[in-house]
Write an enzyme that holds these catalytic residues in place. Structure first.
Site, PDB file in Angstrom:
ATOM      1  N   ARG A 143       0.824  -1.205   0.000  1.00  0.00           N
ATOM      2  CA  ARG A 143       0.000   0.000   0.000  1.00  0.00           C
ATOM      3  C   ARG A 143       0.867   1.268   0.000  1.00  0.00           C
ATOM      4  O   ARG A 143       1.922   1.303   0.622  1.00  0.00           O
ATOM      5  CB  ARG A 143      -0.906   0.018   1.234  1.00  0.00           C
ATOM      6  CG  ARG A 143      -2.002  -1.017   1.249  1.00  0.00           C
ATOM      7  CD  ARG A 143      -2.895  -0.870   2.469  1.00  0.00           C
ATOM      8  NE  ARG A 143      -2.127  -0.885   3.711  1.00  0.00           N
ATOM      9  CZ  ARG A 143      -1.808   0.197   4.419  1.00  0.00           C
ATOM     10  NH1 ARG A 143      -2.192   1.397   4.017  1.00  0.00           N
ATOM     11  NH2 ARG A 143      -1.121   0.088   5.534  1.00  0.00           N
TER      12      ARG A 143
ATOM     13  N   LYS B 154      -8.786  -2.332   0.561  1.00  0.00           N
ATOM     14  CA  LYS B 154      -8.647  -1.503   1.755  1.00  0.00           C
ATOM     15  C   LYS B 154      -9.502  -0.234   1.652  1.00  0.00           C
ATOM     16  O   LYS B 154      -9.922   0.317   2.677  1.00  0.00           O
ATOM     17  CB  LYS B 154      -7.176  -1.145   1.979  1.00  0.00           C
ATOM     18  CG  LYS B 154      -6.328  -2.320   2.449  1.00  0.00           C
ATOM     19  CD  LYS B 154      -6.886  -2.961   3.716  1.00  0.00           C
ATOM     20  CE  LYS B 154      -5.998  -4.094   4.225  1.00  0.00           C
ATOM     21  NZ  LYS B 154      -6.632  -4.817   5.369  1.00  0.00           N
TER      22      LYS B 154
ATOM     23  N   HIS C  12     -10.442  -5.010  12.020  1.00  0.00           N
ATOM     24  CA  HIS C  12      -9.348  -5.588  11.252  1.00  0.00           C
ATOM     25  C   HIS C  12      -8.938  -6.858  11.992  1.00  0.00           C
ATOM     26  O   HIS C  12      -8.099  -6.825  12.892  1.00  0.00           O
ATOM     27  CB  HIS C  12      -8.179  -4.601  11.162  1.00  0.00           C
ATOM     28  CG  HIS C  12      -7.053  -5.081  10.322  1.00  0.00           C
ATOM     29  ND1 HIS C  12      -5.735  -4.776  10.583  1.00  0.00           N
ATOM     30  CD2 HIS C  12      -7.032  -5.855   9.205  1.00  0.00           C
ATOM     31  CE1 HIS C  12      -4.958  -5.328   9.679  1.00  0.00           C
ATOM     32  NE2 HIS C  12      -5.713  -5.990   8.837  1.00  0.00           N
TER      33      HIS C  12
ATOM     34  N   SER D 248       0.356  -7.358  11.049  1.00  0.00           N
ATOM     35  CA  SER D 248       1.073  -8.284  10.175  1.00  0.00           C
ATOM     36  C   SER D 248       2.177  -9.009  10.945  1.00  0.00           C
ATOM     37  O   SER D 248       2.938  -8.385  11.695  1.00  0.00           O
ATOM     38  CB  SER D 248       1.681  -7.519   9.003  1.00  0.00           C
ATOM     39  OG  SER D 248       2.381  -8.374   8.148  1.00  0.00           O
TER      40      SER D 248
ATOM     41  N   LYS E 277      -2.356 -13.831  12.687  1.00  0.00           N
ATOM     42  CA  LYS E 277      -3.806 -13.652  12.554  1.00  0.00           C
ATOM     43  C   LYS E 277      -4.406 -14.658  11.563  1.00  0.00           C
ATOM     44  O   LYS E 277      -5.429 -15.281  11.854  1.00  0.00           O
ATOM     45  CB  LYS E 277      -4.090 -12.217  12.110  1.00  0.00           C
ATOM     46  CG  LYS E 277      -5.538 -11.858  11.914  1.00  0.00           C
ATOM     47  CD  LYS E 277      -5.718 -10.341  11.870  1.00  0.00           C
ATOM     48  CE  LYS E 277      -4.887  -9.672  10.814  1.00  0.00           C
ATOM     49  NZ  LYS E 277      -5.415  -9.869   9.432  1.00  0.00           N
ATOM     50  N   THR E 278      -3.786 -14.795  10.402  1.00  0.00           N
ATOM     51  CA  THR E 278      -4.304 -15.711   9.391  1.00  0.00           C
ATOM     52  C   THR E 278      -4.018 -17.156   9.763  1.00  0.00           C
ATOM     53  O   THR E 278      -4.893 -18.022   9.693  1.00  0.00           O
ATOM     54  CB  THR E 278      -3.695 -15.388   8.010  1.00  0.00           C
ATOM     55  OG1 THR E 278      -4.085 -14.071   7.619  1.00  0.00           O
ATOM     56  CG2 THR E 278      -4.175 -16.373   6.961  1.00  0.00           C
TER      57      THR E 278
ATOM     58  N   ASP F  24      -9.526 -11.336   7.536  1.00  0.00           N
ATOM     59  CA  ASP F  24      -8.972  -9.981   7.576  1.00  0.00           C
ATOM     60  C   ASP F  24      -9.914  -8.882   8.057  1.00  0.00           C
ATOM     61  O   ASP F  24      -9.508  -8.042   8.851  1.00  0.00           O
ATOM     62  CB  ASP F  24      -8.459  -9.606   6.178  1.00  0.00           C
ATOM     63  CG  ASP F  24      -7.482  -8.446   6.200  1.00  0.00           C
ATOM     64  OD1 ASP F  24      -6.763  -8.295   7.205  1.00  0.00           O
ATOM     65  OD2 ASP F  24      -7.429  -7.701   5.218  1.00  0.00           O
TER      66      ASP F  24
ATOM     67  N   ARG G  21       1.905 -12.045  -2.368  1.00  0.00           N
ATOM     68  CA  ARG G  21       0.534 -12.273  -1.901  1.00  0.00           C
ATOM     69  C   ARG G  21      -0.215 -13.237  -2.820  1.00  0.00           C
ATOM     70  O   ARG G  21       0.104 -13.378  -3.995  1.00  0.00           O
ATOM     71  CB  ARG G  21      -0.239 -10.940  -1.892  1.00  0.00           C
ATOM     72  CG  ARG G  21       0.255  -9.931  -0.864  1.00  0.00           C
ATOM     73  CD  ARG G  21      -0.416 -10.137   0.463  1.00  0.00           C
ATOM     74  NE  ARG G  21      -0.003  -9.168   1.466  1.00  0.00           N
ATOM     75  CZ  ARG G  21      -0.629  -8.999   2.626  1.00  0.00           C
ATOM     76  NH1 ARG G  21      -1.690  -9.733   2.917  1.00  0.00           N
ATOM     77  NH2 ARG G  21      -0.185  -8.127   3.514  1.00  0.00           N
TER      78      ARG G  21
END
Length: 529
Positions: free
Chosen positions: A57, A198, A217, A235, A239-240, A254, A319
């Protein structure tokens, strides 16, 4: 009667001689991208693309138009502003650029899975793979829902458009401009597709609090007992990985909303990091690298179509975008009941925090507003020791409103639902990064399982002398020593000094929020022993 898309676009003031490709399937968009030379197909099937110089980003190139709608509702300390006049010039130039395109790809999609709170989003792309990406990441309407679809928000994404800083009020040739009054987002000068998703997250983060819905988030899943859990984390905190548990039903990885009746995914797909993906540790995600519906960004591929997930020569932030349906055991409706457990993940490279701690509602709000994790030495030039990173609400770049708005919503929902809150450290133990070791994943999973199935609530707890939260003394299947971070350090005095340093970083970071929270939350601040 369905209105032709060209007529619908004209009604929005979008006129073009381009051939319009409306609501194509993933297979059709892949074929278009290949025909246009936008990417290549890997041996196992996915579309592999490169995003050029923008591999993440462009946070400094994002703007919200400052007008009567947003003047008193947007947190301007965190969001760069653009004048209405600059946006008008930008919009005029975008419309002119659209007229020169030979092909445009349009997808009509939903942001949000709960019908009462979703928004209709129309996305217009000059690149077929961008349209495939956003079609994958947002929620795809049924054929019946597409009939008569009327967009509430429109995103126009033209990577070849170059902004003019003097004319458009931008910082560079790259721009992400959000006009909440006109309900229009203009993205130019970047091929990084994540800007689109986003932008939708930011729109929902703006709209939902006014409806009493908590935008988050986070990842979310449902246990065998039918109870939901949400996982906040920046990040690199897991989390994932931790939410993609084969024994639990995945809602999403997410972005979610927490309403009175559900926790619901904003998206219909996942956008996972692929760099050095371990097929044994993350088999579900690894399997998506061999699926035709997947789009791989900046993953290195040789002339034979073989991909190398360990090669970061194009980007560290490689990604993969894939539909949620690519993951086994996912929620059919992208929704679950309101959460019974809230997990806040941090990767503490200082080695100070325990592997798990139980939080009161006030402590949960404090740590939510803090949004702490730590960078390890060597990740950036000049970083020679762990560096604290605080991203309020675990997602500051996507928060248009003041953090206290989201923090108070979270606290209310925790209290209303009698939700259990936990802080989980997936970082270091036995010393800071470079001295200690990474927290054993098996220990983290065992502690999480005990928290989620309710057995951890029956454990004996001690009060942490620095942060004041409760830490279990003993948990079956976990080495007792790891539960007391200080005991794992060879140099106890060094632990105390490091803990004091981390506490002070928390206190200093929270100072701007103190006036916006009640005394209970202020009292949840840590104190050095």
């Amino acid at each position: 009667m369905t209105v032709p898309l060209s007529q619908s676009l004209a009604a929005q003031g979008i006129e073009t001689d381009a051939k319009i490709h409306p609501n194509l399937s993933a297979e059709q968009l892949t074929e278009a991208a290949l025909a246009n030379g936008e990417g290549r197909r890997a041996k196992d099937g996915p579309l592999v693309v490169e995003t050029g110089k923008h591999t993440g980003r462009s946070a400094n190139d994002k703007f919200i138009v400052r007008d009567a709608e947003t003047e008193d509702t947007v947190w301007w300390d965190n969001n760069a502003s653009m004048t209405p006049a600059h946006f008008a010039a930008l919009k005029a130039d975008f419309m002119a650029a659209l007229k020169d395109k030979s092909d445009l790809y349009v997808a009509d999609l939903f942001g949000g899975s709960q019908p009462e709170y979703r928004v209709n989003v129309r996305v217009i792309n000059e690149l077929a793979w961008h349209n495939q990406f956003i079609r994958t990441l947002l929620v795809r309407p049924t054929e019946a829902e597409l009939d008569g679809f009327e967009p509430e928000y429109t995103i126009i994404d033209l990577p070849t458009f170059q902004a003019d800083p003097e004319r458009h009020g931008t910082r560079s040739e790259t721009v992400i401009a959000v006009n909440l009054s006109e309900k229009l987002v203009l993205i130019g000068g970047t091929k990084y597709a994540g800007e689109m998703k986003k932008s939708v997250f930011g729109i929902l983060n703006y709209l939902l609090p006014a409806k009493g819905v908590m935008p988050m988030h986070c990842s979310a899943n449902i246990g065998p007992d039918g109870k939901s859990a949400v996982f906040f984390g920046l990040s690199g905190t897991g989390k994932t990985t931790l939410s993609a548990d084969a024994s639990r039903t995945l809602i999403g990885d997410d972005e979610h909303g927490w309403s009175d009746t559900a926790v619901f995914n904003f998206e219909g797909g996942c956008y996972a990091k692929m760099i050095r993906l371990d097929p044994e540790a993350e088999p579900e995600i690894f399997a998506t690298t061999k699926m035709k519906d997947t789009v791989l960004e900046n993953v290195v591929m040789d002339d034979n179509g073989e991909i190398d997930l360990d090669d970061n020569s194009l980007a560290e932030n490689t990604r993969g975008a894939y539909p949620l349906s690519s993951i086994p055991n996912t929620s059919e409706k992208n929704m679950g009941p309101p959460p019974s457990n809230v997990i806040m993940l941090t990767a503490d490279a200082f080695g100070v925090l325990p592997p798990i701690a139980r939080l009161t509602p006030d402590q949960a709000m404090y740590h939510f507003l803090s949004g702490y994790t730590a960078k390890v030495a060597g990740t950036e030039i000049g970083v020679t020791e762990p560096q604290a990173t605080f991203s309020t609400c675990f997602g500051a770049p996507f928060m248009p409103r003041h953090p206290s708005v989201y923090g108070n919503l979270l606290k209310e929902r925790i209290a209303k639902g009698e939700v259990h809150c936990w802080l989980v450290n997936t970082g270091w133990t036995g010393g800071k990064y470079g001295v200690g070791n990474r927290m054993p994943i098996m220990a983290t999973r065992a502690l999480l399982n005990a928290a989620l199935d309710g057995t951890l609530n029956n454990a004996e707890f001690r009060k942490d002398p620095n942060f004041g939260f409760e830490v279990p003394v003993s948990v079956e299947g976990v080495d007792d020593g790891i539960l007391d971070p200080r005991s794992t350090w060879a140099d106890k005095d060094e632990y105390d000094r490091t803990a004091h340093k981390l506490v002070q970083l928390f206190v200093d970071n929270f100072e701007p929020f103190a006036a916006h929270v009640d005394q209970g939350v202020r009292d949840a601040a840590p104190e050095a022993a």
